[in-house]
Enzyme design. Structure first.
Site, PDB file in Angstrom:
ATOM      1  N   HIS A  38     -49.472 -18.732  38.895  1.00  0.00           N
ATOM      2  CA  HIS A  38     -50.070 -17.645  39.475  1.00  0.00           C
ATOM      3  C   HIS A  38     -49.312 -16.240  39.292  1.00  0.00           C
ATOM      4  O   HIS A  38     -49.851 -15.163  38.854  1.00  0.00           O
ATOM      5  CB  HIS A  38     -50.693 -17.911  40.802  1.00  0.00           C
ATOM      6  CG  HIS A  38     -51.587 -17.101  41.027  1.00  0.00           C
ATOM      7  ND1 HIS A  38     -52.902 -16.904  40.605  1.00  0.00           N
ATOM      8  CD2 HIS A  38     -51.964 -16.089  42.252  1.00  0.00           C
ATOM      9  CE1 HIS A  38     -53.479 -15.934  41.207  1.00  0.00           C
ATOM     10  NE2 HIS A  38     -53.093 -15.629  42.201  1.00  0.00           N
ATOM     11  N   SER A  55     -54.244 -11.909  40.970  1.00  0.00           N
ATOM     12  CA  SER A  55     -54.924 -12.447  41.813  1.00  0.00           C
ATOM     13  C   SER A  55     -56.274 -11.637  42.049  1.00  0.00           C
ATOM     14  O   SER A  55     -57.085 -10.914  41.252  1.00  0.00           O
ATOM     15  CB  SER A  55     -54.299 -12.868  42.933  1.00  0.00           C
ATOM     16  OG  SER A  55     -54.724 -13.940  43.622  1.00  0.00           O
ATOM     17  N   ASP A 105     -51.567 -22.112  36.408  1.00  0.00           N
ATOM     18  CA  ASP A 105     -52.161 -21.479  37.275  1.00  0.00           C
ATOM     19  C   ASP A 105     -53.246 -22.405  37.715  1.00  0.00           C
ATOM     20  O   ASP A 105     -53.925 -22.874  36.979  1.00  0.00           O
ATOM     21  CB  ASP A 105     -52.479 -20.098  37.119  1.00  0.00           C
ATOM     22  CG  ASP A 105     -53.133 -19.532  38.768  1.00  0.00           C
ATOM     23  OD1 ASP A 105     -53.064 -20.002  39.637  1.00  0.00           O
ATOM     24  OD2 ASP A 105     -53.926 -18.577  38.303  1.00  0.00           O
TER      25      ASP A 105
END
Length: 458
Positions: A429, A163, A369
């Protein structure tokens, strides 16, 4: 020059599959890790947690890699979420994790930027405000860590991120390469891996509309409204209004959430995820609207009540060095707030520079994601000016598999020279949480491939 031949790729992956599901030898795990603080600047204290390699004893040698794990947010804790809910040897409650990454490497979790997790600042002037300051702190941390742990100076070092951690990892890798070029740092740096990473915010913002439309999550009426806010966000970045762009990003997320019955930003198949805003301190620390509300929505998953109770209870007692006035995660919301002016700045050029310097770069992405969706990743990678970019784009992807009863495709891989990319299927994610077997296999593949690539310090 093409990517790996299919035969060679299959041979490597078959070797990986044969050893990627072995159990951790918990007799090697040294009393639940090592940990400490580094004062990276006066009044700025960075907390780290080292989990040593715990694979087969016969595999322990000078080539056993060290992975630095950088969490996202900004403000999410690597020593907390990354360690106990993704890749460390233990889950919350000290329950052994079957597919921990310590089967392949020693893992160094870092609570970064300062103020994240158990890291802390002594006053409000000590927070970081941009990626350059973050990279400088990480470089200082690494130098002081290696001064204390000299046995890791010659160890193959890899940075792996998730991220917003990928944005920070790119800057950190650049700082390492520059320090090596100045002969200011001695270490065996082997490469960086950018997982579901916030490399180019505008490209992700613009990708959300077609992504959600293709997944039947936006009807035409809502589509127009979302598209308009996305374009306004792009314009604000183009005009240099970065604080305004972050505010528009928050508005866009709120608009999409309202139009999609709260689609989960970390897995587009989910909606209204239980416990997403369960963290009492985080809910209380931020207002109910605007940038703060979006920050709360994104960070609350990393500070769920079970993890927060575990970190501020059992872990704090086990570590025994946390100052009395420091509570895990108490400053994390402020970390995000102080970086809001840099949040929408891209680092595509930094990644380009790493590739040109010969640094092995791996990009990996979860198919499900939303916030860092594959459409946005493809968009920023198409902007790379690196001399091998065209050949990388033309290379064919190859499937990879995880050993099991059925040969289900785990994902796709392609590479050219020092750039590689993975798409992990049925993962959002947090790939190690969603697909732990595939993530462990991918890590093994990344480590072996990066160690074979010559790293320049140009």
């Amino acid at each position: 020059m093409k990517s790996w031949a299919i035969v060679g790729l299959c041979a490597v992956l078959c070797r990986i599959v044969s050893c990627s599901t072995g159990a951790i030898d918990h007799s090697i795990v040294k009393s639940r890790g090592d940990f400490g603080y580094v004062e990276v600047r006066s009044g700025a204290h960075m907390f780290w947690w080292l989990e040593p390699f715990a694979g087969e004893r016969s595999d322990i040698n000078e080539d056993t890699p060290l992975v630095i794990w950088l969490q996202g947010g900004p403000g999410a804790s690597g020593t907390g979420y990354g360690n106990f809910q993704e890749v460390g040897p233990y889950d919350v409650g000290w329950k052994p994790r079957k597919h921990s990454w310590v089967q392949k490497a020693s893992i160094l979790f870092v609570d970064n930027p300062v103020g994240t997790g158990f890291s802390y600042v002594e006053n409000g002037t000590n927070f970081t405000h941009n990626n350059a300051e973050i990279a400088a702190d990480l470089l200082t941390f690494l130098k002081k860590f290696l001064h204390k742990k000299t046995e890791y100076i010659d160890t193959p070092l890899h940075i792996v991120s998730e991220s917003y951690g990928g944005k920070m990892a790119a800057g950190f890798a650049r700082a390492i390469v520059d320090a090596q070029a100045r002969e200011d740092l001695k270490l065996n740096f082997r490469g960086v891996a950018l997982g579901d990473s916030w490399i180019s915010p505008v490209d992700y913002v613009l990708a959300w509309t077609p992504f959600l439309k293709a997944w039947s999550l936006l009807e035409d009426a809502a589509l127009s409204n979302v598209s308009q806010v996305a374009l306004r966000t792009q314009q604000a970045v183009g005009n240099g209004n970065l604080t305004g762009a972050t505010a528009l990003w928050a508005l866009l997320e709120e608009t999409i959430s309202n139009a999609t019955d709260n689609v989960d930003w970390y897995n587009a198949l989910l909606h209204n995820v239980d416990g997403e805003e369960s963290s009492v301190w985080l809910t209380a620390a931020l207002p109910e609207n605007g940038v703060a509300a979006s920050a709360r929505r994104l960070l609350a998953r990393y500070h769920n009540d079970a993890l927060a109770e575990f970190m501020n209870g059992s872990v704090r007692k086990h570590v025994g060095i946390i100052p009395g006035n420091v509570s895990w995660g108490a400053q994390s919301a402020k970390v995000f707030d102080e970086l809001s002016g840099d949040f929408m700045v891209d680092v595509v050029g930094v990644v380009d520079g790493l590739l040109e310097s010969g640094v092995p770069v791996t990009v990996y992405s979860g198919q499900l994601d939303l916030i860092c969706c594959t459409l946005g990743t493809d968009a920023w990678m198409d902007q790379l000016k690196w001399k091998g970019a065209a050949d990388f784009k033309a290379a064919s992807s190859q499937p990879f598999y995880v050993k099991g009863h059925r040969p289900q495709t785990a994902g796709f891989f392609k590479a050219h020279k020092n750039l590689a990319m993975y798409i992990v299927l049925n993962a959002g994610h947090m790939i190690p949480s969603d697909q732990p077997k595939a993530a462990l296999q991918m890590l093994d593949h990344i480590l072996h491939r990066q160690r074979r690539t010559e790293v320049s310090v140009a």
